[in-house]
Design a protein around this motif. Sequence first.
Motif, PDB file in Angstrom:
ATOM      1  N   ASN A   1      11.983   7.863 -10.983  1.00 34.83           N
ATOM      2  CA  ASN A   1      11.815   6.427 -11.152  1.00 34.83           C
ATOM      3  C   ASN A   1      11.815   5.738  -9.791  1.00 34.83           C
ATOM      4  O   ASN A   1      12.597   6.097  -8.894  1.00 34.83           O
ATOM      5  CB  ASN A   1      12.926   5.855 -12.028  1.00 34.83           C
ATOM      6  N   ILE A   2      10.950   4.736  -9.643  1.00 35.69           N
ATOM      7  CA  ILE A   2      10.821   4.009  -8.383  1.00 35.69           C
ATOM      8  C   ILE A   2      11.473   2.642  -8.523  1.00 35.69           C
ATOM      9  O   ILE A   2      11.196   1.894  -9.474  1.00 35.69           O
ATOM     10  CB  ILE A   2       9.340   3.853  -7.984  1.00 35.69           C
TER      11      ILE A   2
ATOM     12  N   LYS B   1       0.832  -1.200   0.000  1.00 34.54           N
ATOM     13  CA  LYS B   1       0.000   0.000   0.000  1.00 34.54           C
ATOM     14  C   LYS B   1       0.868   1.252   0.000  1.00 34.54           C
ATOM     15  O   LYS B   1       0.574   2.228  -0.697  1.00 34.54           O
ATOM     16  CB  LYS B   1      -0.944   0.001   1.200  1.00 34.54           C
ATOM     17  N   ASP B   2       1.939   1.239   0.776  1.00 35.06           N
ATOM     18  CA  ASP B   2       2.866   2.370   0.762  1.00 35.06           C
ATOM     19  C   ASP B   2       3.473   2.551  -0.625  1.00 35.06           C
ATOM     20  O   ASP B   2       3.625   3.674  -1.119  1.00 35.06           O
ATOM     21  CB  ASP B   2       3.980   2.157   1.788  1.00 35.06           C
ATOM     22  N   LEU B   3       3.853   1.436  -1.242  1.00 35.32           N
ATOM     23  CA  LEU B   3       4.442   1.510  -2.582  1.00 35.32           C
ATOM     24  C   LEU B   3       3.441   2.087  -3.575  1.00 35.32           C
ATOM     25  O   LEU B   3       3.789   2.955  -4.390  1.00 35.32           O
ATOM     26  CB  LEU B   3       4.901   0.123  -3.026  1.00 35.32           C
ATOM     27  N   LYS B   4       2.198   1.629  -3.509  1.00 36.31           N
ATOM     28  CA  LYS B   4       1.165   2.130  -4.412  1.00 36.31           C
ATOM     29  C   LYS B   4       0.973   3.637  -4.230  1.00 36.31           C
ATOM     30  O   LYS B   4       0.886   4.396  -5.212  1.00 36.31           O
ATOM     31  CB  LYS B   4      -0.148   1.400  -4.136  1.00 36.31           C
ATOM     32  N   ALA B   5       0.919   4.089  -2.977  1.00 36.50           N
ATOM     33  CA  ALA B   5       0.742   5.521  -2.711  1.00 36.50           C
ATOM     34  C   ALA B   5       1.910   6.330  -3.268  1.00 36.50           C
ATOM     35  O   ALA B   5       1.723   7.408  -3.856  1.00 36.50           O
ATOM     36  CB  ALA B   5       0.597   5.759  -1.208  1.00 36.50           C
ATOM     37  N   LEU B   6       3.121   5.820  -3.100  1.00 36.14           N
ATOM     38  CA  LEU B   6       4.299   6.524  -3.618  1.00 36.14           C
ATOM     39  C   LEU B   6       4.271   6.577  -5.143  1.00 36.14           C
ATOM     40  O   LEU B   6       4.606   7.613  -5.743  1.00 36.14           O
ATOM     41  CB  LEU B   6       5.569   5.833  -3.129  1.00 36.14           C
ATOM     42  N   LEU B   7       3.873   5.487  -5.780  1.00 40.86           N
ATOM     43  CA  LEU B   7       3.781   5.478  -7.243  1.00 40.86           C
ATOM     44  C   LEU B   7       2.780   6.525  -7.730  1.00 40.86           C
ATOM     45  O   LEU B   7       3.024   7.238  -8.706  1.00 40.86           O
ATOM     46  CB  LEU B   7       3.372   4.081  -7.729  1.00 40.86           C
ATOM     47  N   GLU B   8       1.660   6.629  -7.043  1.00 43.66           N
ATOM     48  CA  GLU B   8       0.648   7.602  -7.440  1.00 43.66           C
ATOM     49  C   GLU B   8       1.132   9.037  -7.221  1.00 43.66           C
ATOM     50  O   GLU B   8       0.889   9.924  -8.050  1.00 43.66           O
ATOM     51  CB  GLU B   8      -0.637   7.347  -6.657  1.00 43.66           C
ATOM     52  N   GLN B   9       1.838   9.260  -6.115  1.00 47.28           N
ATOM     53  CA  GLN B   9       2.281  10.623  -5.782  1.00 47.28           C
ATOM     54  C   GLN B   9       3.461  11.084  -6.633  1.00 47.28           C
ATOM     55  O   GLN B   9       3.742  12.289  -6.700  1.00 47.28           O
ATOM     56  CB  GLN B   9       2.624  10.693  -4.296  1.00 47.28           C
TER      57      GLN B   9
ATOM     58  N   LEU C   1       0.260  -2.478  -9.767  1.00 45.33           N
ATOM     59  CA  LEU C   1       1.481  -1.733  -9.464  1.00 45.33           C
ATOM     60  C   LEU C   1       2.335  -1.571 -10.718  1.00 45.33           C
ATOM     61  O   LEU C   1       2.877  -0.490 -10.981  1.00 45.33           O
ATOM     62  CB  LEU C   1       2.270  -2.440  -8.364  1.00 45.33           C
ATOM     63  N   LYS C   2       2.441  -2.638 -11.492  1.00 44.37           N
ATOM     64  CA  LYS C   2       3.338  -2.600 -12.651  1.00 44.37           C
ATOM     65  C   LYS C   2       2.815  -1.714 -13.773  1.00 44.37           C
ATOM     66  O   LYS C   2       3.542  -1.398 -14.709  1.00 44.37           O
ATOM     67  CB  LYS C   2       3.610  -4.017 -13.165  1.00 44.37           C
ATOM     68  N   LYS C   3       1.547  -1.301 -13.695  1.00 43.64           N
ATOM     69  CA  LYS C   3       1.010  -0.445 -14.756  1.00 43.64           C
ATOM     70  C   LYS C   3       1.587   0.968 -14.711  1.00 43.64           C
ATOM     71  O   LYS C   3       1.442   1.730 -15.669  1.00 43.64           O
ATOM     72  CB  LYS C   3      -0.516  -0.398 -14.671  1.00 43.64           C
ATOM     73  N   HIS C   4       2.250   1.330 -13.611  1.00 48.82           N
ATOM     74  CA  HIS C   4       2.866   2.657 -13.514  1.00 48.82           C
ATOM     75  C   HIS C   4       4.180   2.656 -14.305  1.00 48.82           C
ATOM     76  O   HIS C   4       5.115   1.927 -13.961  1.00 48.82           O
ATOM     77  CB  HIS C   4       3.126   3.018 -12.055  1.00 48.82           C
ATOM     78  N   PRO C   5       4.304   3.472 -15.335  1.00 49.97           N
ATOM     79  CA  PRO C   5       5.487   3.415 -16.199  1.00 49.97           C
ATOM     80  C   PRO C   5       6.791   3.787 -15.501  1.00 49.97           C
ATOM     81  O   PRO C   5       7.872   3.387 -15.950  1.00 49.97           O
ATOM     82  CB  PRO C   5       5.163   4.412 -17.320  1.00 49.97           C
ATOM     83  N   HIS C   6       6.727   4.539 -14.416  1.00 50.28           N
ATOM     84  CA  HIS C   6       7.967   4.928 -13.728  1.00 50.28           C
ATOM     85  C   HIS C   6       8.351   3.941 -12.626  1.00 50.28           C
ATOM     86  O   HIS C   6       9.304   4.169 -11.874  1.00 50.28           O
ATOM     87  CB  HIS C   6       7.843   6.345 -13.153  1.00 50.28           C
ATOM     88  N   PHE C   7       7.604   2.830 -12.508  1.00 50.63           N
ATOM     89  CA  PHE C   7       7.993   1.738 -11.605  1.00 50.63           C
ATOM     90  C   PHE C   7       9.001   0.908 -12.378  1.00 50.63           C
ATOM     91  O   PHE C   7       8.651   0.022 -13.136  1.00 50.63           O
ATOM     92  CB  PHE C   7       6.757   0.936 -11.230  1.00 50.63           C
TER      93      PHE C   7
ATOM     94  N   LYS D   1       4.401   9.910   7.887  1.00 48.85           N
ATOM     95  CA  LYS D   1       3.180   9.131   8.039  1.00 48.85           C
ATOM     96  C   LYS D   1       2.930   8.298   6.783  1.00 48.85           C
ATOM     97  O   LYS D   1       3.314   8.678   5.677  1.00 48.85           O
ATOM     98  CB  LYS D   1       1.982  10.055   8.287  1.00 48.85           C
ATOM     99  N   ASN D   2       2.284   7.144   6.988  1.00 50.42           N
ATOM    100  CA  ASN D   2       1.934   6.304   5.845  1.00 50.42           C
ATOM    101  C   ASN D   2       1.176   7.122   4.797  1.00 50.42           C
ATOM    102  O   ASN D   2       0.191   7.797   5.112  1.00 50.42           O
ATOM    103  CB  ASN D   2       1.049   5.131   6.286  1.00 50.42           C
ATOM    104  N   GLY D   3       1.649   7.067   3.571  1.00 51.11           N
ATOM    105  CA  GLY D   3       0.953   7.730   2.478  1.00 51.11           C
ATOM    106  C   GLY D   3       1.247   9.203   2.318  1.00 51.11           C
ATOM    107  O   GLY D   3       0.811   9.811   1.339  1.00 51.11           O
ATOM    108  N   GLU D   4       1.995   9.787   3.245  1.00 54.24           N
ATOM    109  CA  GLU D   4       2.316  11.215   3.153  1.00 54.24           C
ATOM    110  C   GLU D   4       3.804  11.354   2.808  1.00 54.24           C
ATOM    111  O   GLU D   4       4.649  11.618   3.669  1.00 54.24           O
ATOM    112  CB  GLU D   4       1.969  11.922   4.459  1.00 54.24           C
ATOM    113  N   PHE D   5       4.108  11.187   1.534  1.00 51.60           N
ATOM    114  CA  PHE D   5       5.489  11.024   1.115  1.00 51.60           C
ATOM    115  C   PHE D   5       6.106  12.254   0.457  1.00 51.60           C
ATOM    116  O   PHE D   5       7.114  12.165  -0.260  1.00 51.60           O
ATOM    117  CB  PHE D   5       5.595   9.806   0.180  1.00 51.60           C
TER     118      PHE D   5
END
Length: 538
Positions: free
Chosen positions: A257-258, A242-250, A273-279, A334-338
């Motif tokens: 690149n992540i 979930k943290d990874l997903k939030a970071l990818l979105e932000q 998760l893999k649909k994010h091109p910068h992952f 905090k979780n999700g506040e990156f």
Amino acid sequence: MFCYQCEQTAKGTGCDKMGVCGKQPDVSDLQDLVVYALTGLGQAAVAAKAEGKAVPLDTGRFFAKALFSTLTNVNFDPADFKPLIEETVARREALAKVLAASLPEGPATFRPALDLAGLTRQGAEHGLKNIPETNPDILSLKHTLIFGLKGVAAYADHAAILGQEDPAVYEFLYQGLADTFTTDKDLGAWVALVLKCGEVNLRTMELLDAANTGAYGHPVPTEVPLGAKAGKAILVSGHDLKDLKALLEQTAGLGINIYTHGEMLPAHGYPELKKHPHFYGHYGTAWQNQHKEFAAFPGAILMTTNCIQRPADSYLGNIFTTGLVGWPGATHVKNGEFGPVIEKAKAMPGFAADTDQGTVMTGFARNAIMSVAGTVIDAVKAGKIKHFFLVAGCDGAKPGRNYYTEFVEKAPADTIVLTLACGKFRFFDKKLGDIGGIPRLLDMGQCNDAYSAIQVAVALAKAFECGVNDLPLSMILSWYEQKAVAILLTLLHLGIKNMRLGPTLPAFLTPNVLNYLVANYDIKPISTPEEDLKAILG
């Protein structure tokens, strides 16, 4: 302090001056006090259930989170444990007010000191050696249960973060810790209780599997670059998807690149998760190599869940912790506040140029493997696949772990190697080829994806109309921390036999308890790759 919950414990007996993991004596004592306070909360929750009174679901969620914070390589910041202890006692007192019966003296009546120094002194009085028990074998099983419960709590916390919970799991956490302060059970009852922990862990891993696949889809085989891409970078370690997903979105559209590190590698296989091109790819290997790998990473680093080591001064300013993770001097978000992580990545140089260091495959969870089950079964029946090895578990820095590399390298060409957890970093980039299009090395995921491996074994046993122990399957396991203990208890609960465990056996098992495991489950310590392969394959 006294701690022997991990495989690397000092001298194979216990850390009593400072943890090999980097844990200072005050942190060890405070973690022991968290467990002691949680035992009192557990006693109150058990009493409430006996009287037919409800325990709030969020108390179970908190209980799992607090217990998870005492797992190896999660939180090293002493200041974080004071509020945990205080909230534990407050929740206990809230339950005590609705009880008709009084709670027993001890953990359920414990009053925390007002300051951190006082709490640390209290913790020194309530460690593992102070649990009431005169029989060393029963004490060994009590400690085994505590460590297993820590693993269950970790998985329960991961699952709850994604909305998957079962009150029965929380009830067992309450009951299990409460039972460690009972003295009316014989050895047989304690063996049964420890195996029950394995059963509950299976349910907990099922919840987490449903949480991960429900949120992000079932993993699919995915090729992951090991090199770098020119540009700004953030490295994510730990386990929290979930943290990874939030970071990818932000970070979408920001030119950052992540990269994954350690147990985050399998995240590349999840469709959502893999649909994010910068992952982009995976950087580095297992948790114990952080000092070298993190020092060379030219971006920000985010630590989720357990796996943190003492940060070197060279990158302390670049590393961020979130959730339950803590290290004195590291910035906690905090979780999700990156936002702070992203700003640090922008300020750092990033990778100057593209580099090609090859690729690895991941994403071979149960759905992916069972989609080609017919091909696998036909290959076994035709004699093309002679044996399966599950080479899985935790990695670590202690000598002897090169055994797992050599075992995989020397496994015959007509065998398949299944792997999961960070132990795979001893051999994850080996090119073993394939058998009829089936890769010989199949990465099934994180440590909690042992659930996937179990489901594959059960499905194969059904297909071959035999028991799991009759399959051409051998488990070669490495352990380091308490989630591995919980998984081992799950395998014992399922009756799995002939496992090989290393690099050393747990220090908390007495000779009698170990003899019981040998006699009933034929569990063995690893020897040499050559000897073990010969014994398994004949």
